[in-house]
Design a protein around this motif. Structure first.
Motif, PDB file in Angstrom:
ATOM      1  N   PRO A  22      42.346  23.534  60.256  1.00  0.00           N
ATOM      2  CA  PRO A  22      42.650  22.295  60.972  1.00  0.00           C
ATOM      3  C   PRO A  22      43.903  22.394  61.842  1.00  0.00           C
ATOM      4  O   PRO A  22      43.986  21.720  62.877  1.00  0.00           O
ATOM      5  N   PHE A  39      36.391  21.285  67.319  1.00  0.00           N
ATOM      6  CA  PHE A  39      35.629  21.008  66.098  1.00  0.00           C
ATOM      7  C   PHE A  39      34.316  20.298  66.426  1.00  0.00           C
ATOM      8  O   PHE A  39      33.268  20.617  65.856  1.00  0.00           O
ATOM      9  N   LEU A  90      38.462  16.064  59.324  1.00  0.00           N
ATOM     10  CA  LEU A  90      37.245  16.858  59.510  1.00  0.00           C
ATOM     11  C   LEU A  90      35.993  16.030  59.235  1.00  0.00           C
ATOM     12  O   LEU A  90      34.970  16.192  59.906  1.00  0.00           O
ATOM     13  N   LEU A 111      32.215  17.530  60.428  1.00  0.00           N
ATOM     14  CA  LEU A 111      32.076  18.837  59.795  1.00  0.00           C
ATOM     15  C   LEU A 111      31.432  18.751  58.419  1.00  0.00           C
ATOM     16  O   LEU A 111      30.664  19.634  58.033  1.00  0.00           O
TER      17      LEU A 111
END
Length: 441
Positions: free
Chosen positions: A191, A199, A239, A244
């Protein structure tokens, strides 16, 4: 040995179902497990196959190394006893900038694979640069290789920016389509090295390519604190908001998790790669493995790279993975030997989405196997072979290894790699890296 044969170990540990079988045989035909049955029946029913007795051995599934940086074996011992960011910023990244190339990655990956195969590891979930070199090394070693294509925002000699990393990842993925032993993941580094926009693109591409994502997550307290300062949320929450966690995801380390984050990982079926030695050596902390398993999270075991471990020994990692949770939970039953062995095999396969193919000795699966000789004094007497595998046996007792039914280690000797050639290459790289450090080039 051909890809069709029959093995007769003293003990057979299938992992699924749990337990130990004695006086049983395992039959391999065309690279897959065709049968697990009593030895006497196997000698009659499969008389046309070659048979091998393993009189003091335990036969089990090949170990799955769920997180590694194979090529970094060439940096083993370069910088020790340092905090993660000091280690990265002042030693590892500068050395990589000067030396990492296609040749470096191929040579370093082969060196790592030789060590891992000698330890009974048959699958490596890797993460590094020069993706095609990693894939070629896997094919040379005949080791099952998941090539993690590293993606960062900042430039390296390999790529100028995130778009360039992704472009090279897509090219490598396309080139090795159809290879039985090679598959790919997209591997945004962490990250703190990858932007929101990148991302989001990784999530989109992973969906299009039908591949998993592999990322360092919650490795250190500093990572969590930095995310709170920069983004106002902890890394996992960020995330999750970027999608993700909705994709197949292998989260490496996951040391600093709270209860809500553990529940979040379980809900999204995220696989966690536990790296106990690396976490200890870099003082990153102790991952809450017992709590993760209690929540139903698929946990596998990894070595991380040899630059931060400093050995790629999955048996040693499995022992630590069993011992550390006992101290954390103040309960010797926290992670029993059977559970630790499952994490090192089927747990890693589950996290990779490969449990239908590897991770246990079940009919129809690929024949990724290892035999451990328990005749040594250090493993005598033997009341429970699973206990010995986790708590007593050493990698020097791994005698034979098969990947996809092909024997890659026979009575302790490599069949696909030349150890003397690998030692010479390692020495050449050592001299080059040392010369560079001494001259300050």
């Amino acid at each position: 040995m051909s890809v069709s044969f029959c093995l007769h170990p003293r003990w057979l540990v299938p992992v699924a179902p749990a337990g130990v079988l004695e006086q049983h045989a395992l039959v391999v035909e065309n690279g897959r497990i065709a049968a697990v049955l009593p030895s006497a029946d196997a000698r009659l029913r499969y008389a046309h196959l070659s048979h091998r007795d393993l009189p003091e051995h335990v036969l089990l599934p090949g170990l799955v190394n769920l997180h590694g940086h194979s090529a970094m074996t060439l940096l083993r011992g370069l910088a020790d006893d340092l905090a993660l960011m000091d280690w990265l910023n002042h030693h590892i990244w500068p050395a990589e900038k000067r030396h990492v190339s296609d040749e470096f990655v191929y040579d370093g990956s082969l060196l790592a694979m030789a060590e891992m195969l000698r330890c009974g590891t048959t699958t490596i979930n890797d993460m590094y640069f020069h993706h095609e070199a990693v894939a070629r090394a896997g094919l040379t070693a005949q080791m099952r290789t998941v090539v993690g294509c590293s993606i960062l925002e900042f430039p390296t000699p390999y790529a100028a920016d995130a778009d360039a990393y992704i472009e090279r990842a897509l090219a490598a993925h396309a080139r090795f389509q159809g290879e039985q032993l090679v598959r790919f993941t997209l591997a945004p580094h962490a990250p703190y090295t990858v932007s929101d926009a990148t991302f989001r693109r990784v999530v989109q591409l992973a969906g299009q390519l039908d591949c998993a994502i592999h990322c360092h997550i919650h490795e250190t307290r500093e990572e969590v604190e930095g995310s709170l300062r920069e983004h106002g949320v902890r890394p996992l929450a960020r995330l999750a908001s970027l999608g993700l966690l909705d994709m197949p995801l292998i989260a490496a380390h996951c040391v600093h998790l709270d209860d809500a984050e553990i529940a979040l990982l379980a809900r999204h079926r995220v696989g966690v790669a536990h790296n106990p030695s690396s976490n200890l050596k870099l003082a990153s902390g102790l991952a809450r493995i017992h709590d993760l398993r209690q929540a139903g999270v698929a946990v596998g075991i990894g070595t991380d790279g040899a630059a931060s471990n400093n050995k790629l020994d999955m048996l040693a990692e499995t022992r630590l993975a069993a011992l550390l949770p006992k101290v954390q939970a103040a309960d010797p039953r926290a992670i029993p030997a059977t559970e630790a062995l499952r994490m090192a095999t089927l747990g890693g396969a589950e996290a990779l989405g490969m449990a239908a193919e590897i991770g246990s000795l079940e009919v129809g699966k690929r024949a990724d196997l290892l035999a451990v000789d328990l005749s040594d004094l250090a493993t005598q007497p033997c009341y429970d072979p699973i206990s010995h595998l986790v708590y007593a046996a050493g990698r020097e007792q791994v005698s034979d290894v098969w990947v996809d039914g092909r024997q890659v280690l026979e009575q302790g000797r490599h069949t696909t790699l030349d150890p003397q050639q690998l030692k010479a290459k390692a020495g050449w790289w050592r001299d080059r890296v040392l010369a560079d450090r001494h001259t300050g080039a």
